[in-house]
Write a protein that holds these residues in place. Structure first.
Motif, short mmCIF file in Angstrom:
data_model
loop_
_atom_site.label_atom_id
_atom_site.label_comp_id
_atom_site.label_asym_id
_atom_site.label_seq_id
_atom_site.Cartn_x
_atom_site.Cartn_y
_atom_site.Cartn_z
N SER A 84 0.44 -6.33 -0.19
CA SER A 84 -0.97 -5.96 -0.22
C SER A 84 -1.72 -6.36 1.04
O SER A 84 -2.93 -6.17 1.12
CB SER A 84 -1.65 -6.55 -1.45
OG SER A 84 -1.65 -7.96 -1.40
N TRP A 87 -4.30 -3.92 2.77
CA TRP A 87 -5.72 -3.74 2.47
C TRP A 87 -6.61 -4.32 3.56
O TRP A 87 -7.74 -3.84 3.76
CB TRP A 87 -6.07 -4.39 1.13
CG TRP A 87 -5.33 -3.83 -0.05
CD1 TRP A 87 -4.39 -4.47 -0.81
CD2 TRP A 87 -5.45 -2.52 -0.62
NE1 TRP A 87 -3.92 -3.66 -1.81
CE2 TRP A 87 -4.56 -2.45 -1.72
CE3 TRP A 87 -6.22 -1.40 -0.31
CZ2 TRP A 87 -4.42 -1.31 -2.50
CZ3 TRP A 87 -6.09 -0.26 -1.10
CH2 TRP A 87 -5.20 -0.23 -2.17
N SER A 103 -7.96 -1.12 -4.48
CA SER A 103 -7.06 -2.19 -4.93
C SER A 103 -7.22 -2.45 -6.42
O SER A 103 -6.23 -2.65 -7.14
CB SER A 103 -7.31 -3.47 -4.13
OG SER A 103 -8.56 -4.05 -4.43
N VAL A 132 0.57 -5.34 -5.81
CA VAL A 132 0.06 -4.79 -4.55
C VAL A 132 -1.45 -4.62 -4.64
O VAL A 132 -2.18 -4.87 -3.67
CB VAL A 132 0.74 -3.45 -4.22
CG1 VAL A 132 0.15 -2.83 -2.96
CG2 VAL A 132 2.25 -3.63 -4.04
N GLY A 136 -4.85 -7.56 -2.99
CA GLY A 136 -5.93 -7.17 -2.09
C GLY A 136 -7.30 -7.63 -2.54
O GLY A 136 -8.23 -7.72 -1.73
N THR A 380 -1.75 -12.98 1.61
CA THR A 380 -0.71 -12.14 1.01
C THR A 380 0.68 -12.45 1.54
O THR A 380 1.63 -12.60 0.76
CB THR A 380 -1.01 -10.65 1.22
OG1 THR A 380 -1.09 -10.36 2.62
CG2 THR A 380 -2.32 -10.26 0.57
#
Length: 434
Positions: A84, A87, A103, A132, A136, A380
């Protein structure tokens, strides 16, 4: 009168926010609350989910196998969370609001789909895709809120926003406590998808920060990947890697320690001979206890970070995690003591507020043109590194047939984290850079 985040604090009434700023706060709060709701479902229903799905894959649903395959599932979820990072560049190019809404839609849909899984690996695939989206949300909400809020209250509302995830934890714990027996693990995942879609609709009124608007024209003339290149080049490379390592510490502690609280409590209740209803109530109560104290910790973090500095606050919270982890898993769990476990859960809760420090700290370290990318990258990719650590812990649970030693050893990770604090800059008292 309309103001934005560039308006001097002296020109507005102390403590007053504009309607746009209030919408930004509640939009960020709601989205992050649903993140907490959804990731906690995994912890609450891990044991019954594995109990049903493992035999379908030809695997006996023993405590050791549940711990092993549960940790594999956690590692796959963390790998999805690591993906993610995308993002961040999307938010720096196209805006905080569209990235944030996309997201939340993604994790809502795939959380619900996890509830209709027919096999272990299909369930893991849906959880991976949900992650995922989940990954974000923190970066998007934290970035947007820091840029919209007036400087005088930015720290305070950053801490309050981060507490939202644990209100989500409380909400799902209450749902599981009251209806878990009737809903089952499938119903819990289906329930998790619906509120996320509601928040997605509410988010449409969330404003785009003026700070980003001021840089958006330059953003479209840059390479999509330029923010990534900038955060990994001097003078930002050292702080980016330092933040990444510190977040690895936090994530390993969360997923290998406090996330396993309901599983540990379920096992303890089984040893004590409690029936299914009592076991569900104890698992929910343990999760709620951690969540309540994490909310209190998040509320206290802004004041703690202002008084001790960002690094000092994180050191204190890491110390609480050391004591709470050793106490809960190294002392109470092998003693089969439900009561003593509840004594240490508040420490795990307070220490778990360590993530709230980053909600305040990360935006202060990077300018607007790369802020979302830096926030997303560190929060992330740390999951990818932590996934390896949680996999090893899962192997330890499988090999020993117990949670005790592998989870107790996660306290060492927090000790290492204390030594890493000097790798990140101290930003206390500094305004958000443009």
């Amino acid at each position: 009168m309309t103001i934005d985040e560039h308006t001097p604090a002296s020109s507005t009434a102390p403590g007053r926010l504009t309607p746009a700023q209030r919408r930004a706060f509640w939009g960020s709060f709601g989205g992050w609350a649903m993140d907490g709701f959804n990731w906690t479902i995994f912890a609450l229903v891990l044991a019954p989910t594995m109990t049903e799905l493992l035999p379908r894959a030809g695997i006996a649903a023993t405590p050791g196998n549940i711990g092993w395959y549960g940790q594999i599932s956690a590692a796959l979820f963390l790998l999805g969370w690591g993906c993610s990072f995308i993002w961040g560049p999307l938010a720096d190019r196209f805006g905080r609001k569209p990235a944030m809404m996309a997201s939340i839609l993604m994790y809502g849909v795939f959380t619900a789909l996890a509830g209709v899984s027919t096999g272990l690996w299909q369930w893991n695939a849906f959880r991976f895709l949900a992650a995922v989206g989940v990954g974000g949300e923190w970066a998007m909400a934290g970035t947007l809120l820091s840029e919209v809020m007036p400087e005088r209250v930015r720290e305070r509302f950053g801490g309050l926003m981060h507490s939202a995830a644990y209100f989500g934890v409380l909400a799902v714990s209450v749902v599981y406590l009251l209806f878990g027996g009737a809903l089952g693990w499938r119903g819990m995942f289906l329930v998790g998808g619906f509120p996320a879609l509601v928040v997605f609709l509410l988010r449409r009124s969330t404003p785009e920060p003026e700070r980003w608007k001021d840089t958006s024209r330059q953003a479209v003339r840059r390479s999509f990947w330029q923010p990534v290149a900038e955060i990994l080049a001097p003078p930002y490379r050292g702080r980016t890697l330092g933040n990444l390592l510190l977040l690895v510490v936090c994530v390993i502690g969360l997923w290998a320690g406090s996330t396993y609280v309901p599983t540990a409590m379920t096992d303890l209740a089984g040893r004590a001979g409690h029936d299914h209803g009592t076991t569900v109530r104890l698992a929910s109560a343990s999760s709620m206890t951690v969540a309540v104290f994490t909310v209190l910790g998040c509320v206290a973090v802004p004041r703690l970070a202002a008084r001790l500095g960002r690094r000092g606050a994180l050191a204190v919270l890491f110390g609480l995690m050391v004591v709470g982890t050793v106490g809960a898993y190294g002392v109470a769990y092998p003693m089969s003591s439900i009561g003593l476990t509840f004594v240490f859960l508040p420490l795990l809760g307070l220490g778990g507020a360590n993530f709230a420090v980053f909600t305040i700290w990360l935006p202060e370290q990077y300018p607007t043109r790369m802020r979302a990318t830096a926030f997303a990258f560190t929060t992330t990719f740390s999951r990818w590194v932590a996934a390896a650590g949680t996999f090893l812990i899962g192997y330890g649970i499988h090999a020993t047939g117990s949670l005790t030693l592998p989870l107790t050893l996660t306290a060492v990770v927090f000790v290492v984290g204390m030594g890493l604090l000097r790798t990140a800059p101290e930003t206390t008292g500094q305004a958000l850079p443009d």
